[in-house]
Design a protein around this motif. Structure first.
Motif, PDB file in Angstrom:
ATOM      1  N   ILE A  39      30.152  28.982  38.140  1.00 27.78           N
ATOM      2  CA  ILE A  39      31.477  29.268  37.573  1.00 27.78           C
ATOM      3  C   ILE A  39      32.571  28.782  38.531  1.00 27.78           C
ATOM      4  O   ILE A  39      33.239  29.576  39.185  1.00 27.78           O
ATOM      5  CB  ILE A  39      31.661  30.772  37.245  1.00 27.78           C
ATOM      6  N   SER A  41      35.951  27.404  40.292  1.00 21.16           N
ATOM      7  CA  SER A  41      37.371  27.699  40.177  1.00 21.16           C
ATOM      8  C   SER A  41      38.083  26.472  39.633  1.00 21.16           C
ATOM      9  O   SER A  41      37.763  25.343  40.007  1.00 21.16           O
ATOM     10  CB  SER A  41      37.949  28.054  41.550  1.00 21.16           C
ATOM     11  N   LYS A  42      39.086  26.697  38.760  1.00 16.36           N
ATOM     12  CA  LYS A  42      39.742  25.594  38.072  1.00 16.36           C
ATOM     13  C   LYS A  42      41.258  25.773  38.020  1.00 16.36           C
ATOM     14  O   LYS A  42      41.749  26.900  37.994  1.00 16.36           O
ATOM     15  CB  LYS A  42      39.227  25.507  36.631  1.00 16.36           C
ATOM     16  N   ASP A  49      36.424  31.068  35.120  1.00 17.38           N
ATOM     17  CA  ASP A  49      36.492  31.344  33.679  1.00 17.38           C
ATOM     18  C   ASP A  49      36.512  32.837  33.333  1.00 17.38           C
ATOM     19  O   ASP A  49      37.346  33.257  32.524  1.00 17.38           O
ATOM     20  CB  ASP A  49      35.351  30.647  32.936  1.00 17.38           C
ATOM     21  N   PHE A  52      39.927  34.232  34.140  1.00 20.11           N
ATOM     22  CA  PHE A  52      40.923  33.688  33.211  1.00 20.11           C
ATOM     23  C   PHE A  52      40.843  34.421  31.876  1.00 20.11           C
ATOM     24  O   PHE A  52      41.864  34.818  31.317  1.00 20.11           O
ATOM     25  CB  PHE A  52      40.703  32.188  33.014  1.00 20.11           C
ATOM     26  N   GLN A  53      39.648  34.616  31.366  1.00 22.68           N
ATOM     27  CA  GLN A  53      39.479  35.284  30.076  1.00 22.68           C
ATOM     28  C   GLN A  53      39.915  36.748  30.141  1.00 22.68           C
ATOM     29  O   GLN A  53      40.561  37.253  29.216  1.00 22.68           O
ATOM     30  CB  GLN A  53      38.033  35.160  29.616  1.00 22.68           C
ATOM     31  N   HIS A  56      43.925  36.694  30.795  1.00 26.43           N
ATOM     32  CA  HIS A  56      44.729  35.797  29.961  1.00 26.43           C
ATOM     33  C   HIS A  56      45.967  36.547  29.456  1.00 26.43           C
ATOM     34  O   HIS A  56      45.890  37.721  29.120  1.00 26.43           O
ATOM     35  CB  HIS A  56      43.904  35.303  28.765  1.00 26.43           C
ATOM     36  N   TRP A  62      44.683  29.048  25.740  1.00 30.41           N
ATOM     37  CA  TRP A  62      43.374  29.476  26.222  1.00 30.41           C
ATOM     38  C   TRP A  62      42.713  28.382  27.056  1.00 30.41           C
ATOM     39  O   TRP A  62      41.555  28.506  27.446  1.00 30.41           O
ATOM     40  CB  TRP A  62      42.477  29.902  25.072  1.00 30.41           C
ATOM     41  N   ASP A  63      43.441  27.308  27.344  1.00 29.81           N
ATOM     42  CA  ASP A  63      42.948  26.208  28.168  1.00 29.81           C
ATOM     43  C   ASP A  63      43.204  26.546  29.635  1.00 29.81           C
ATOM     44  O   ASP A  63      44.351  26.615  30.068  1.00 29.81           O
ATOM     45  CB  ASP A  63      43.659  24.916  27.784  1.00 29.81           C
ATOM     46  N   ILE A  64      42.146  26.759  30.397  1.00 29.81           N
ATOM     47  CA  ILE A  64      42.270  27.163  31.795  1.00 29.81           C
ATOM     48  C   ILE A  64      43.024  26.128  32.629  1.00 29.81           C
ATOM     49  O   ILE A  64      43.602  26.453  33.659  1.00 29.81           O
ATOM     50  CB  ILE A  64      40.887  27.475  32.404  1.00 29.81           C
ATOM     51  N   ASN A  70      47.248  29.037  33.304  1.00 28.57           N
ATOM     52  CA  ASN A  70      46.544  29.258  34.563  1.00 28.57           C
ATOM     53  C   ASN A  70      47.386  30.120  35.503  1.00 28.57           C
ATOM     54  O   ASN A  70      46.887  31.092  36.081  1.00 28.57           O
ATOM     55  CB  ASN A  70      46.203  27.909  35.199  1.00 28.57           C
TER      56      ASN A  70
END
Length: 92
Positions: A39, A41-42, A49, A52-53, A56, A62-64, A70
């Motif tokens: 998983i 980091s982005k 993820d 983020f979820q 949010h 919903w695009d990380i 973000n």
């Protein structure tokens, strides 16, 4: 963020973006323990993820990798964990 009661200043957000991604909204960390667990980091503030979820913010994408989504999710997480992104001075 203000509409959702999420604290954070421009300076705190900017400082953390510079440390985490250098300002690259497409940044992805393929080398830390999160990446080893599958998983990575982005994004600008290097959010995984599941975080983020969970954090949010309604009204954002919903695009990380979306910079606004973000930042909002990361600041929401930081507010719950540290009181504010302004209180984060290292990897979180």
């Amino acid at each position: 963020m203000n509409q959702h009661g999420i604290p954070g200043s421009y300076d705190g957000i900017f400082r953390n973006i510079q440390r985490e991604s250098g300002g690259n909204p497409q940044a992805i960390n393929l080398y830390d323990s999160n990446a080893a667990a599958g998983i990575p980091s982005k994004g600008l503030l290097q959010v995984i993820d599941p975080t983020f979820q969970a954090y949010h913010v309604d009204g954002t994408s919903w695009d990380i990798y979306d910079p606004v989504a973000n930042i909002a999710a990361a600041c929401n997480y930081a507010s719950h964990r540290y009181g504010s992104i302004d209180n984060v001075f290292s990897a979180y």
